[in-house]
Design a protein around this motif. Structure first.
Motif, short mmCIF file in Angstrom:
data_model
loop_
_atom_site.label_atom_id
_atom_site.label_comp_id
_atom_site.label_asym_id
_atom_site.label_seq_id
_atom_site.Cartn_x
_atom_site.Cartn_y
_atom_site.Cartn_z
N ALA A 243 0.86 -1.19 0.00
CA ALA A 243 0.00 0.00 0.00
C ALA A 243 0.90 1.23 0.00
O ALA A 243 1.06 1.91 1.02
N PRO A 244 1.52 1.53 -1.15
CA PRO A 244 2.47 2.65 -1.19
C PRO A 244 1.80 3.98 -0.92
O PRO A 244 0.57 4.12 -1.09
N PRO A 245 2.56 4.96 -0.51
CA PRO A 245 1.98 6.28 -0.22
C PRO A 245 1.45 6.95 -1.49
O PRO A 245 1.91 6.67 -2.60
N THR A 246 0.47 7.82 -1.30
CA THR A 246 -0.02 8.63 -2.42
C THR A 246 0.73 9.95 -2.49
O THR A 246 0.61 10.68 -3.47
N ALA A 247 1.49 10.26 -1.43
CA ALA A 247 2.31 11.48 -1.41
C ALA A 247 3.60 11.18 -0.65
O ALA A 247 3.59 10.43 0.32
N LEU A 268 4.73 5.88 -13.15
CA LEU A 268 3.73 6.55 -12.32
C LEU A 268 3.69 8.02 -12.70
O LEU A 268 4.73 8.67 -12.83
N ASP A 269 2.50 8.54 -12.89
CA ASP A 269 2.34 9.94 -13.24
C ASP A 269 2.44 10.81 -11.99
O ASP A 269 1.76 10.56 -10.99
N VAL A 270 3.33 11.79 -12.05
CA VAL A 270 3.45 12.78 -10.97
C VAL A 270 2.86 14.09 -11.50
O VAL A 270 3.31 14.61 -12.51
N LEU A 274 1.06 10.10 -7.97
CA LEU A 274 1.95 10.26 -6.80
C LEU A 274 2.32 11.73 -6.67
O LEU A 274 2.88 12.33 -7.60
N THR A 275 2.02 12.31 -5.53
CA THR A 275 2.44 13.67 -5.20
C THR A 275 3.81 13.60 -4.55
O THR A 275 4.07 12.74 -3.71
N ILE A 334 6.14 27.09 -1.54
CA ILE A 334 6.06 27.36 -2.97
C ILE A 334 5.32 26.22 -3.65
O ILE A 334 5.79 25.09 -3.66
N GLN A 335 4.16 26.52 -4.20
CA GLN A 335 3.35 25.50 -4.85
C GLN A 335 3.60 25.50 -6.35
O GLN A 335 3.44 26.52 -7.02
N ARG A 336 4.02 24.34 -6.85
CA ARG A 336 4.25 24.18 -8.29
C ARG A 336 3.38 23.03 -8.81
O ARG A 336 2.22 22.94 -8.43
N SER A 337 3.94 22.19 -9.66
CA SER A 337 3.09 21.22 -10.38
C SER A 337 3.21 19.79 -9.90
O SER A 337 2.68 18.87 -10.54
N SER A 338 3.90 19.55 -8.80
CA SER A 338 4.13 18.16 -8.36
C SER A 338 3.12 17.68 -7.33
O SER A 338 3.28 16.60 -6.76
N THR A 339 2.09 18.47 -7.05
CA THR A 339 1.10 18.10 -6.04
C THR A 339 -0.29 18.08 -6.63
O THR A 339 -0.64 18.90 -7.49
N ALA A 340 -1.10 17.14 -6.12
CA ALA A 340 -2.51 17.04 -6.51
C ALA A 340 -3.22 16.22 -5.45
O ALA A 340 -2.58 15.63 -4.56
N ALA A 341 -4.54 16.17 -5.53
CA ALA A 341 -5.30 15.30 -4.64
C ALA A 341 -4.94 13.86 -4.94
O ALA A 341 -4.46 13.52 -6.03
N PRO A 342 -5.11 12.96 -3.98
CA PRO A 342 -4.77 11.55 -4.21
C PRO A 342 -5.64 10.93 -5.29
O PRO A 342 -6.73 11.41 -5.58
N PRO A 343 -5.17 9.87 -5.95
CA PRO A 343 -5.94 9.21 -7.00
C PRO A 343 -7.33 8.81 -6.51
O PRO A 343 -7.50 8.35 -5.39
N GLY A 344 -8.31 9.05 -7.36
CA GLY A 344 -9.68 8.69 -7.00
C GLY A 344 -10.46 9.79 -6.36
O GLY A 344 -11.68 9.70 -6.21
N ASP A 345 -9.77 10.90 -5.95
CA ASP A 345 -10.46 12.02 -5.32
C ASP A 345 -10.88 13.06 -6.37
O ASP A 345 -10.31 13.12 -7.44
#
Length: 345
Positions: A243-247, A268-270, A274-275, A334-345
């Motif tokens: 159960a790997p992390p989503t972030a 894996l798409d970042v 994966l955040t 600093i918020q850039r492009s490597s973060t998003a809600a977890p998959p399925g959200d």
């Protein structure tokens, strides 16, 4: 989105240069009345000086009648991006303060040899700056004990006999972790930094402080040492589980960049799958795809502030030393492009 904080200490030439959009050397030319600067640039620098209430170092402007400052700089850091920012800050501030730098380098985060440290300490230094992790190295501090010159340690916590110039690592890590939690992540990996540095423990403490505020968070921790190679190993460890992390929150940008590389290798798409977030906001954060969301630690300014403190104390009348206390500079998220809600959200 960057969160700007209020200045907590006197402006440096780095601040003036950033405000005016020019180099520190250009600021120096304007302050010292030299030619080769356009009227428009000169006006921009003078405006920045006024807005920041910057006061040039008087001693640095009258070097012909003052003794030369010799500032020793000890460094040995596995992050090339961090060291590039650190050395730039030191060199630029030294040029303004009229200081000659004496450099001594260790390898791979390790202190220089004992003989090299002894020779370094005996070269008639006016002051010493210690880059992480050497500011907390027992071997280094023992070798420098009794030298009797002002010292500043970058990124260190509670070093006896030195002024520590740093950010609030714990609160910065707390804010980044809260950001991940607010996005909805409940399986979060954390990559520790060098276990011999207090900043690593502080960042971990901030991470857990945020995690404890939310129910149902599953935490996975991997040990790193702030190097890219350790980030690769940590990424493999974290993503190999059932159960790997989503972030994943890595304790510096080099390790975060390595996590992104591992994710790409696993297709894996970042950030959709994966955040990944980092810490420092070095060039490593913006030279990969996607650019990293990270904590901005003003490494260049930390280095400049350390040199300014050491130089000012070294030039104090009668060599009077000031009380040791931490200098804590502002950080920002600093918020850039490597973060998003977890998959399925």
């Amino acid at each position: 989105m960057a969160r700007a904080g209020k200045p907590t200490q006197s402006a440096t030439i780095i601040d003036v240069a950033a405000r005016a959009g020019v180099s520190a050397m250009t600021v120096s030319r304007v302050i010292n009345g030299r030619s080769g600067v356009s009227a428009e640039t000169r006006a921009a620098v003078e405006k920045a000086v006024a807005e920041l209430a910057y006061v040039p170092n008087a001693a640095a402007r009258s070097l012909v009648t003052s003794a030369e400052l010799r500032i020793g700089v000890l460094y040995s850091n596995p992050s090339a991006a961090f060291m590039s920012e650190f050395l730039t800050g030191v060199f630029e501030e030294a040029s303004i303060r009229g200081a000659r730098l004496v450099l001594l380098k260790g390898e791979g985060g390790r202190p220089p040899a004992a003989e090299a440290l002894a020779k370094f300490a005996a070269t008639g230094l006016s002051g010493i700056i210690l880059a992480p992790p050497l500011g907390e190295s027992v071997a280094v501090l023992q070798a420098l004990r009794g030298v009797g010159v002002p010292m500043a340690a970058i990124g260190a916590h509670g070093v006896r006999g030195a002024t520590c110039v740093r950010i609030d690592d714990r609160h910065a890590a707390y804010e980044m972790t809260r950001h991940l939690l607010d996005l909805g992540h409940r399986r979060i990996g954390f990559v520790l930094g060098n276990p011999d540095q207090a900043a690593s423990a502080e960042r971990m403490a901030g991470f857990y402080e945020a995690v404890r505020e939310v129910d149902g968070v599953a935490v996975q921790v991997a040990q790193g040492d702030f190097s890219y190679a350790s980030g690769l190993a940590a990424g493999e460890q974290l993503l190999d589980g059932p159960a790997p992390p989503t972030a994943v929150f890595a304790s510096n940008d080099d390790m975060a960049a390595a996590i992104v590389s591992v994710a790409h290798r696993r297709q894996l798409d970042v950030p959709r799958q994966l955040t990944v977030v980092g810490f420092d906001d070095t060039t490593a954060a913006v030279t990969l795809w996607p650019p990293l969301t990270t904590v901005h630690q003003p490494v260049r300014r930390l280095a400049a502030e350390a040199l300014a403190l050491v130089a000012s104390e070294a030039r104090a009348p009668g060599g009077k030393q000031r009380p040791r206390r931490d200098r804590i500079l502002d950080h920002s998220l600093i918020q850039r492009s490597s973060t998003a809600a977890p998959p399925g959200d």
